[in-house]
Motif scaffolding. Structure first.
Motif, PDB file in Angstrom:
ATOM      1  N   UNK A 194     -10.846   3.869  13.161  1.00  0.00           N
ATOM      2  CA  UNK A 194     -10.772   2.424  13.366  1.00  0.00           C
ATOM      3  C   UNK A 194     -10.448   2.147  14.825  1.00  0.00           C
ATOM      4  N   UNK A 195     -11.211   1.256  15.453  1.00  0.00           N
ATOM      5  CA  UNK A 195     -10.889   0.821  16.813  1.00  0.00           C
ATOM      6  C   UNK A 195     -10.041  -0.439  16.737  1.00  0.00           C
ATOM      7  N   UNK A 196      -8.842  -0.382  17.298  1.00  0.00           N
ATOM      8  CA  UNK A 196      -7.937  -1.521  17.261  1.00  0.00           C
ATOM      9  C   UNK A 196      -6.830  -1.294  18.281  1.00  0.00           C
ATOM     10  N   UNK A 197      -6.148  -2.370  18.647  1.00  0.00           N
ATOM     11  CA  UNK A 197      -4.967  -2.290  19.493  1.00  0.00           C
ATOM     12  C   UNK A 197      -3.768  -2.175  18.553  1.00  0.00           C
ATOM     13  N   UNK A 198      -3.198  -0.983  18.453  1.00  0.00           N
ATOM     14  CA  UNK A 198      -2.171  -0.738  17.449  1.00  0.00           C
ATOM     15  C   UNK A 198      -0.831  -1.388  17.770  1.00  0.00           C
ATOM     16  N   UNK A 199      -0.706  -1.993  18.956  1.00  0.00           N
ATOM     17  CA  UNK A 199       0.479  -2.792  19.265  1.00  0.00           C
ATOM     18  C   UNK A 199       0.197  -4.259  18.968  1.00  0.00           C
ATOM     19  N   UNK A 200      -0.831  -4.802  19.594  1.00  0.00           N
ATOM     20  CA  UNK A 200      -1.123  -6.231  19.461  1.00  0.00           C
ATOM     21  C   UNK A 200      -1.560  -6.608  18.061  1.00  0.00           C
ATOM     22  N   UNK A 201      -2.265  -5.719  17.353  1.00  0.00           N
ATOM     23  CA  UNK A 201      -2.829  -6.049  16.053  1.00  0.00           C
ATOM     24  C   UNK A 201      -1.861  -5.833  14.907  1.00  0.00           C
ATOM     25  N   UNK A 202      -0.691  -5.273  15.193  1.00  0.00           N
ATOM     26  CA  UNK A 202       0.268  -5.030  14.122  1.00  0.00           C
ATOM     27  C   UNK A 202      -0.166  -3.882  13.233  1.00  0.00           C
ATOM     28  N   UNK A 203       0.643  -3.560  12.225  1.00  0.00           N
ATOM     29  CA  UNK A 203       0.319  -2.413  11.383  1.00  0.00           C
ATOM     30  C   UNK A 203      -0.847  -2.699  10.447  1.00  0.00           C
ATOM     31  N   UNK A 204      -1.594  -1.660  10.129  1.00  0.00           N
ATOM     32  CA  UNK A 204      -2.606  -1.782   9.086  1.00  0.00           C
ATOM     33  C   UNK A 204      -1.900  -2.054   7.755  1.00  0.00           C
ATOM     34  N   UNK A 205      -2.525  -2.852   6.891  1.00  0.00           N
ATOM     35  CA  UNK A 205      -1.868  -3.200   5.627  1.00  0.00           C
ATOM     36  C   UNK A 205      -1.453  -1.956   4.837  1.00  0.00           C
ATOM     37  N   UNK A 206      -0.281  -2.019   4.241  1.00  0.00           N
ATOM     38  CA  UNK A 206       0.251  -0.896   3.460  1.00  0.00           C
ATOM     39  C   UNK A 206      -0.290  -0.887   2.056  1.00  0.00           C
ATOM     40  N   UNK A 207       0.281   0.022   1.245  1.00  0.00           N
ATOM     41  CA  UNK A 207       1.338   0.920   1.688  1.00  0.00           C
ATOM     42  C   UNK A 207       0.817   2.307   2.038  1.00  0.00           C
ATOM     43  N   UNK A 208       1.569   2.934   2.932  1.00  0.00           N
ATOM     44  CA  UNK A 208       1.213   4.239   3.457  1.00  0.00           C
ATOM     45  C   UNK A 208       2.244   5.268   3.035  1.00  0.00           C
ATOM     46  N   UNK A 209       1.754   6.462   2.741  1.00  0.00           N
ATOM     47  CA  UNK A 209       2.652   7.558   2.383  1.00  0.00           C
ATOM     48  C   UNK A 209       3.147   8.302   3.610  1.00  0.00           C
ATOM     49  N   UNK A 210       2.472   8.128   4.731  1.00  0.00           N
ATOM     50  CA  UNK A 210       2.917   8.775   5.951  1.00  0.00           C
ATOM     51  C   UNK A 210       2.284   8.146   7.169  1.00  0.00           C
ATOM     52  N   UNK A 211       3.102   7.930   8.220  1.00  0.00           N
ATOM     53  CA  UNK A 211       2.619   7.404   9.498  1.00  0.00           C
ATOM     54  C   UNK A 211       3.240   8.239  10.605  1.00  0.00           C
ATOM     55  N   UNK A 212       2.492   9.189  11.173  1.00  0.00           N
ATOM     56  CA  UNK A 212       3.007   9.935  12.321  1.00  0.00           C
ATOM     57  C   UNK A 212       2.661   9.244  13.641  1.00  0.00           C
ATOM     58  N   UNK A 213       3.673   8.955  14.432  1.00  0.00           N
ATOM     59  CA  UNK A 213       3.518   8.371  15.767  1.00  0.00           C
ATOM     60  C   UNK A 213       3.783   9.479  16.781  1.00  0.00           C
ATOM     61  N   UNK A 214       2.924   9.610  17.784  1.00  0.00           N
ATOM     62  CA  UNK A 214       3.131  10.671  18.774  1.00  0.00           C
ATOM     63  C   UNK A 214       2.841  10.137  20.177  1.00  0.00           C
TER      64      UNK A 214
END
Length: 261
Positions: A87-107
């Motif tokens: 997915x192409x998106x601005x992960x700061x400005x666009x906010x989180x993708x709708x949940x729910x998620x079992x895992x979100x790794x940020x690096x």
């Protein structure tokens, strides 16, 4: 608010830089994720995915029963693989993708945006019960030259690191975020929060040393604008590619927290 990252996926140096980052960090990241109770039918999202190496590992490991998403403001370096949605998106400005998620790794993501605390709260808020949030960052300690045949190697490397810190600081990076992440995880309602810190040595020519020369090449003008001496920058490739040089790399701070079950 958008992410003001100093490095640019559109530059020719982006692909080798992202490959170096993967070679440096993937073993630790995937080892951590592999030790967690991953859900074969779960949903996993990797924001600011870079070249997608972590997301691709999740897709391969979990197989077709899981949903794995990799997003990035410029996802051109993420190769398509079975089981991975890009997915192409601005992960700061666009906010989180709708949940729910079992895992979100940020690096190497949260420290680069001034909205980092909101980012953690938002991502924690879209986890399923028992879901895990992971944050991996490089912190205050940027390593040092352990030994080298060049007498000026330590000073040249530290000079580069100081200028790089100034470039990142000017873009809103917080080098102290790594020590604050756990407190923010807990404030966001996550439980069983823990932080581990690791660093390793890299011989000249290996990914940990190649990254230095790639980043120095891409950010050369910015580094000079923030006080770097071009003569010292020109010394970096010779020092960093010499197999007798050994660098202790950046300390990686990994914070893990779980949504209450």
């Amino acid at each position: 608010m958008t992410m003001q990252y100093a490095l640019d996926n559109a530059r020719a140096t982006a692909s080798p830089m992202l490959d170096c980052l993967s070679e440096i960090l993937d073993e630790e990241t995937t080892g951590l994720l592999g030790g967690l109770p991953l859900v074969p039918t779960g949903r996993y999202w990797v924001p600011a995915a870079g070249n997608g190496s972590v997301a691709r590992w999740l897709a391969r490991t979990l197989g077709p029963t899981a949903e794995v998403v990799a997003s990035d403001i410029d996802p051109r370096h993420i190769p398509p693989v079975d089981g991975l949605r890009i997915v192409q998106r601005d992960d700061v400005a666009d906010g989180p993708l709708p949940g729910g998620w079992d895992g979100i790794p940020l690096r190497l993501f949260a420290a680069h945006t001034s909205a980092r605390r909101d980012l953690v709260h938002q991502h924690a808020g879209v986890l399923r019960p028992g879901g895990v949030l992971v944050d991996q960052e490089w912190g205050l300690w940027s390593g040092f030259v352990q030994h080298s045949p060049y007498a000026d190697a330590h000073d040249v490397y530290q000079h580069y690191q100081e200028a790089l810190r100034a470039v990142f600081d000017a873009r809103g990076n917080d080098a102290t975020w790594s020590v604050k992440a756990a407190e923010t995880f807990e404030a966001a309602g996550l439980v069983d929060v823990r932080t581990t810190v690791s660093a390793r040595s890299w011989p000249g020519g290996s990914p940990g040393c190649r990254l230095v020369t790639v980043v120095a090449a891409e950010l050369r003008d910015q580094l000079i604008a923030h006080g770097a001496d071009p003569v010292l920058l020109d010394r970096l490739p010779e020092i960093m590619h010499d197999p007798e040089t050994v660098v202790i790399g950046n300390a990686t701070w990994t914070t893990v927290g779980f949504a209450p079950a």
